[in-house]
Design a protein around this motif. Structure first.
Motif, short mmCIF file in Angstrom:
data_model
loop_
_atom_site.label_atom_id
_atom_site.label_comp_id
_atom_site.label_asym_id
_atom_site.label_seq_id
_atom_site.Cartn_x
_atom_site.Cartn_y
_atom_site.Cartn_z
N ASP A 147 0.83 -1.21 0.00
CA ASP A 147 0.00 0.00 0.00
C ASP A 147 0.86 1.26 0.00
O ASP A 147 0.48 2.28 -0.59
N SER A 148 2.02 1.17 0.65
CA SER A 148 2.91 2.35 0.70
C SER A 148 3.41 2.71 -0.70
O SER A 148 3.57 3.89 -1.03
N ASP A 149 3.64 1.69 -1.54
CA ASP A 149 4.08 1.94 -2.92
C ASP A 149 2.96 2.58 -3.73
O ASP A 149 3.19 3.48 -4.55
N LYS A 150 1.73 2.11 -3.52
CA LYS A 150 0.58 2.69 -4.22
C LYS A 150 0.36 4.15 -3.82
O LYS A 150 0.08 5.00 -4.66
N THR A 151 0.53 4.42 -2.52
CA THR A 151 0.37 5.79 -2.04
C THR A 151 1.43 6.70 -2.64
O THR A 151 1.13 7.82 -3.08
N LEU A 152 2.67 6.21 -2.68
CA LEU A 152 3.77 6.98 -3.26
C LEU A 152 3.49 7.27 -4.74
O LEU A 152 3.72 8.39 -5.23
N LEU A 153 3.00 6.28 -5.46
CA LEU A 153 2.71 6.44 -6.88
C LEU A 153 1.66 7.53 -7.11
O LEU A 153 1.83 8.40 -7.97
N LEU A 154 0.58 7.50 -6.33
CA LEU A 154 -0.47 8.51 -6.48
C LEU A 154 0.05 9.90 -6.14
O LEU A 154 -0.30 10.88 -6.81
N GLU A 155 0.89 9.99 -5.12
CA GLU A 155 1.47 11.29 -4.74
C GLU A 155 2.30 11.87 -5.87
O GLU A 155 2.20 13.06 -6.19
N GLN A 156 3.14 11.02 -6.46
CA GLN A 156 4.00 11.48 -7.55
C GLN A 156 3.18 11.84 -8.79
O GLN A 156 3.44 12.83 -9.47
N LEU A 157 2.16 11.02 -9.07
CA LEU A 157 1.31 11.28 -10.24
C LEU A 157 0.59 12.62 -10.07
O LEU A 157 0.49 13.40 -11.03
N ARG A 158 0.10 12.90 -8.87
CA ARG A 158 -0.59 14.18 -8.62
C ARG A 158 0.38 15.36 -8.74
O ARG A 158 0.03 16.43 -9.21
N ARG A 159 1.62 15.15 -8.31
CA ARG A 159 2.61 16.23 -8.40
C ARG A 159 2.92 16.56 -9.86
O ARG A 159 2.99 17.73 -10.24
N TYR A 160 3.07 15.53 -10.69
CA TYR A 160 3.35 15.77 -12.11
C TYR A 160 2.12 16.36 -12.82
O TYR A 160 2.25 17.24 -13.67
N ALA A 161 0.93 15.88 -12.46
CA ALA A 161 -0.30 16.37 -13.09
C ALA A 161 -0.54 17.84 -12.76
O ALA A 161 -1.10 18.58 -13.58
N ALA A 162 -0.10 18.27 -11.58
CA ALA A 162 -0.30 19.67 -11.17
C ALA A 162 0.50 20.64 -12.03
O ALA A 162 0.20 21.85 -12.05
N GLN A 163 1.51 20.16 -12.75
CA GLN A 163 2.32 21.02 -13.62
C GLN A 163 1.64 21.32 -14.95
O GLN A 163 2.07 22.18 -15.70
N ASP A 164 0.56 20.61 -15.23
CA ASP A 164 -0.18 20.80 -16.48
C ASP A 164 -1.06 22.05 -16.35
O ASP A 164 -1.84 22.15 -15.40
N PRO A 165 -0.96 23.02 -17.28
CA PRO A 165 -1.81 24.21 -17.21
C PRO A 165 -3.29 23.90 -17.42
O PRO A 165 -4.15 24.68 -17.00
N VAL A 166 -3.60 22.76 -18.05
CA VAL A 166 -4.99 22.33 -18.20
C VAL A 166 -5.38 21.51 -16.97
O VAL A 166 -4.60 20.65 -16.52
N LYS A 167 -6.56 21.78 -16.42
CA LYS A 167 -6.97 21.11 -15.18
C LYS A 167 -6.94 19.60 -15.34
O LYS A 167 -7.65 19.02 -16.17
N THR A 168 -6.10 18.94 -14.54
CA THR A 168 -5.92 17.49 -14.60
C THR A 168 -6.07 16.94 -13.19
O THR A 168 -5.43 17.42 -12.26
N THR A 169 -6.92 15.94 -13.03
CA THR A 169 -7.22 15.40 -11.70
C THR A 169 -6.89 13.91 -11.64
O THR A 169 -7.32 13.14 -12.51
N VAL A 170 -6.13 13.52 -10.64
CA VAL A 170 -5.89 12.10 -10.37
C VAL A 170 -6.95 11.67 -9.38
O VAL A 170 -6.98 12.13 -8.24
N VAL A 171 -7.86 10.79 -9.80
CA VAL A 171 -9.01 10.44 -8.97
C VAL A 171 -8.61 9.45 -7.88
O VAL A 171 -8.60 9.78 -6.70
#
Length: 409
Positions: free
Chosen positions: A345-369
């Motif tokens: 579960d810790s790996d899954k949590t880390l993956l979502l955290e990193q994915l949200r960090r990269y998605a936040a750099q997109d000027p178009v609204k991008t949401t990791v559900v």
């Protein structure tokens, strides 16, 4: 630092945003793009069970309009009054803006909530509140700016302060005044124009890219097109910015701008089904009618780490590349990602955290559900202009050289 490259390719304006030598965004501007244009539309028919209407606008075009919008009507006495969408009927005329391009068999999406975007703010008609980018967390600054905006707007419209506007009070107020003048001109002219009339021509995509870039991130703005250079120069005169010092006109008869930045190759690669990762893993990217599906594979990875470490490494690398590819290809809507299964579960949590960090750099609204029960990661990205592969198909009305590679490994 980034570079914004603007040139012409196959009679279209090609805009490319590079970070060092890596492409972040690509866009081919259509000769007759209507995204962001404002028209006087005429109600064609109302579909009650969809709570929507089809509206004729422009040169015989039809768009989808949600009745949840509160339209600005155009009665015969030329006075502009807001009416309830429930009272709309066939042949009524309303002011509409193209919010989404037509996609395949779907008509363009129209809205009565007009937007006038700037670099620091977006002026809104229909939504009359004062809002701030979710990336601005300074409550004290927002509260001291709010009364200044309220005085300027006087309840006539709303505003969204963009991330670029943070702590730039004077530039925000100056740009807001300019956008108010544009908005008032559009609404005044509507009273004297007939149905189907174009009231406002949206600015070209390359200017939108310039406005969407974060302040201080553009090292150079380079074009080899004299008319584009002059348009950007004029924009900087009307909206003073330090970035005007970075504008450069490229002249080299021996090496074109397209060749210098290998833009043909970049476009071709951005349409490939398979994308290799540096680790030897790879992505399979499949846009479908309903959603975009992305699969992550270990591929040629030959590291000596434990299996769980290997999977974590490839997934984290894939997360960063997926966010770049989504932005580069302008993929939108529902995006489902099948990462390599992880047990911890810790790996899954880390993956979502990193994915949200990269998605936040997109000027178009991008949401990791979230991660679904089937271990698929669900993302959404706001729809606007067409995805890159559709833009490439539109060139000359047939498959382009770049798109011809799509689907090959």
């Amino acid at each position: 630092m980034n570079k914004l490259i603007i040139t012409r390719w196959n009679e279209r304006i090609l805009t490319a945003l590079f970070s060092e030598k890596e492409a972040l965004e690509l866009g081919l501007e259509e000769n007759a793009s209507i995204l962001g244009n404002i028209y006087i539309g005429k109600i064609n028919r109302i579909i009650k069970n969809l709570n929507a209407a089809f509206v004729d606008f422009g040169d015989g075009q039809t768009g989808y309009y949600s009745l949840e919008d509160n339209p600005i009507s155009l009665p015969t006495d030329s006075s502009k009054t807001a009416i309830s969408s429930k009272l709309l009927k066939g042949n009524d005329e309303i002011i509409v803006q193209v919010a989404k391009d037509a996609v395949k068999t779907k008509d363009p999406v129209l809205t009565a909530n007009l937007n006038f975007p700037g670099k620091y703010v977006v002026l809104t008609i229909g939504r009359k509140s004062i809002n701030f980018s979710a990336k601005i967390h300074d409550k004290a600054w927002k509260e001291q700016l709010r009364p200044k905006l309220e005085t300027l707007l006087q309840g006539t419209c709303g505003i969204i302060v963009r991330t670029n506007g943070y702590q730039l009070d004077e530039k925000i107020l100056f740009e807001t005044q300019n956008l108010l003048q544009i908005c008032n001109r559009v609404l005044r002219s509507a009273c004297f124009r007939s149905g189907g009339s174009l009231l406002y021509q949206a600015e070209p995509e390359y200017l939108k890219s310039l406005k969407n870039s974060h302040i201080g991130t553009l090292e150079e703005i380079i074009t080899d097109q004299r008319d584009i250079y002059q348009t950007i120069e004029a924009y900087f005169k009307s909206a003073p910015s330090e970035e005007k010092e970075n504008l450069r006109f490229y002249q080299d008869p021996l090496l074109s701008l397209t060749s210098l930045y290998s833009l043909q190759s970049v476009m071709s690669q951005a349409c490939q089904k398979r994308v290799w990762l540096k680790s030897g893993g790879y992505l399979i990217i499949e846009p479908t009618e309903a959603m975009v599906v992305i699969d992550v594979n270990t591929g040629k990875y030959s590291g000596k780490k434990e299996q769980s470490d290997t999977i974590r490494l490839i997934n984290l690398e894939a997360a960063q590349e997926i966010c770049r590819q989504i932005r580069l290809r302008n993929l939108s809507g529902i995006i489902m990602i099948d990462f390599i299964d992880m047990k911890e579960d810790s790996d899954k949590t880390l993956l979502l955290e990193q994915l949200r960090r990269y998605a936040a750099q997109d000027p178009v609204k991008t949401t990791v559900v979230d991660i679904t029960e089937l271990n698929l990661v669900e993302m959404t990205r706001k729809k606007g202009k067409k995805p890159l592969w559709e833009q490439l198909i539109a060139v000359s009305g047939e498959k382009s050289t770049a798109f011809a590679h799509r689907g090959k490994s």
